[in-house]
Design a protein around this motif. Sequence first.
Motif, PDB file in Angstrom:
ATOM      1  N   GLY A 152     -55.480 -21.260  12.507  1.00 43.16           N
ATOM      2  CA  GLY A 152     -54.350 -20.505  13.044  1.00 43.16           C
ATOM      3  C   GLY A 152     -53.036 -20.987  12.472  1.00 43.16           C
ATOM      4  N   ALA A 153     -52.914 -22.307  12.301  1.00 37.88           N
ATOM      5  CA  ALA A 153     -51.700 -22.863  11.703  1.00 37.88           C
ATOM      6  C   ALA A 153     -51.534 -22.364  10.274  1.00 37.88           C
ATOM      7  CB  ALA A 153     -51.744 -24.384  11.737  1.00 37.88           C
ATOM      8  N   LEU A 154     -52.624 -22.260   9.525  1.00 35.41           N
ATOM      9  CA  LEU A 154     -52.550 -21.767   8.147  1.00 35.41           C
ATOM     10  C   LEU A 154     -52.019 -20.335   8.086  1.00 35.41           C
ATOM     11  CD1 LEU A 154     -55.785 -22.975   6.288  1.00 35.41           C
ATOM     12  CD2 LEU A 154     -53.409 -23.519   5.729  1.00 35.41           C
ATOM     13  N   THR A 155     -52.361 -19.525   9.079  1.00 40.01           N
ATOM     14  CA  THR A 155     -51.873 -18.142   9.057  1.00 40.01           C
ATOM     15  C   THR A 155     -50.359 -18.074   9.222  1.00 40.01           C
ATOM     16  OG1 THR A 155     -52.234 -17.804  11.438  1.00 40.01           O
ATOM     17  CG2 THR A 155     -54.046 -17.222   9.967  1.00 40.01           C
ATOM     18  N   GLY A 156     -49.744 -19.180   9.655  1.00 43.76           N
ATOM     19  CA  GLY A 156     -48.288 -19.219   9.722  1.00 43.76           C
ATOM     20  C   GLY A 156     -47.632 -18.984   8.377  1.00 43.76           C
ATOM     21  N   LEU A 157     -48.371 -19.203   7.277  1.00 40.86           N
ATOM     22  CA  LEU A 157     -47.822 -18.922   5.952  1.00 40.86           C
ATOM     23  C   LEU A 157     -47.381 -17.473   5.834  1.00 40.86           C
ATOM     24  CD1 LEU A 157     -50.405 -20.837   3.699  1.00 40.86           C
ATOM     25  CD2 LEU A 157     -48.067 -21.544   4.264  1.00 40.86           C
ATOM     26  N   GLY A 158     -48.075 -16.579   6.521  1.00 34.22           N
ATOM     27  CA  GLY A 158     -47.689 -15.170   6.482  1.00 34.22           C
ATOM     28  C   GLY A 158     -46.315 -14.926   7.069  1.00 34.22           C
TER      29      GLY A 158
END
Length: 481
Positions: A152-158
């Motif tokens: 979920g933290a990785l999707t913060g890149l979006g």
Amino acid sequence: MTTGMGTGTGTSTAAGAGAAGTPAARRGGRRIHEWDPEDEAFWERTGRRTAHRNLAFSILSEHIGFSVWSLWSVMVLFMGPAYHVDPAGKFFLVAVPTLVGSFVRIPYTFAVARFGGRTWTVVSALLLLLPAGAAALVMEPGTPYTAFLLVGALTGLGGGNFASSMTNINAFFPLRRKGWALGLNAGGGNIGVPVVQLVALAVIATAGAGHPRIVLGVYIPLIVVAAVCAALFMDDLAPVRADTGALREVVRERHTWIMSVLYVGTFGSFIGFSFAFGLVLQNQFGRTPLEAAQLTFVGPLLGSLVRPVGGRLADRRGGARVTFWTFGAMAAAAGTVLYASSVRSLPVFLAGFTGLFVFSGIGNGSTYRMIPGIFRAEADARALADGGTAAQAAARARRLSGAAIGVIGAVGALGGLLINLAFRQSFLTEGTGSPAFASFLAAYAVCSALTWAVYLRRPAASPAPAAGEGADPARPALAEV
């Protein structure tokens, strides 16, 4: 950052206006060396066409970025009892991407100046393969909750894609068109939220809630398409270059923080409600995942579509006025949702929530239009006091507004985190969203009062009007931003 303009009007594009021997030409000619959108002759001759082309493919990339950023707002709909994640855990899971997305917006903003708008759009699009691929790996029962949080933290890149996209497009358009351009760019990106929700609805309705990887199978190829289109059709602006001094200046500017608060109220509400709406319907009204998915996309879709309307209204009526009335309408909508929550009326609840999305969308457009207007008014006042020229004032305004967009966008995104944490605490302690809605109503009333006090009430606190414009003492200068 700075968008200092060259003295000429030629551009180095794929058609090859630059010198054949320059490094830019050897890289394929997608680097523009001179850019002056405030020059109307240049704008009509070549600027408009180039700016609109970059805007179109910027929207595509940002759209996919928003879909990936909001990925866990739909993944949680697939997480049935076999996943052993309770409602509080799900609210926290959808809050994590907003937190990370807010922090990465600062470096993403300055990456445009460091690497170029086209180049960074390609890179930032390809980076989305990381969260999409990781989600495909972990999305199954038995996965530890920590793994879900990390992905979920990785999707913060979006979420970072939004900041770099807005900063890039801000440099392409003249001040008189920024409200429309930034509103369209942001609105087209925001539509990524309801679109991924529609994709999830289609998957749940046809394949069932046990097949979340189908959603990811749709988006992974689209990420590649967005990156390829950016590489082929967008441009880097050579005059846009890194300027950390601009960041230092804007963080000392009070308007940066005032506008950050207002953007927490508008965009923070939009993204927070978009992520949480499905969970609220499931926990407040007992909807199934399919029933929730059938309802969640409508509000974000309408909020996205009206964002350019907010920008256009701000261009015509003044962003401060539009923002003031928008917060008043959001407070009324929050009051409607609070009432519906207390009497458990789903139709009234949906009507009020839809109003929150629509008005937050309008406010998104109007607040973002205010940013370049405020810094242009400040730069004009400084030039008038110091004997500077209009060109110098315009360059300073572009320089500071680009940096401010990154800071304000980053702080504003934290509103999404606050929304989801408020819901999490509300359902943990009261079993209902009513306390959260009451806090939102109070927050919108405060934002409305702040807009009025700073930008509409006190002409004496406003900067001088732009050079060449007559001063009207009855109208505060910043009311027009």
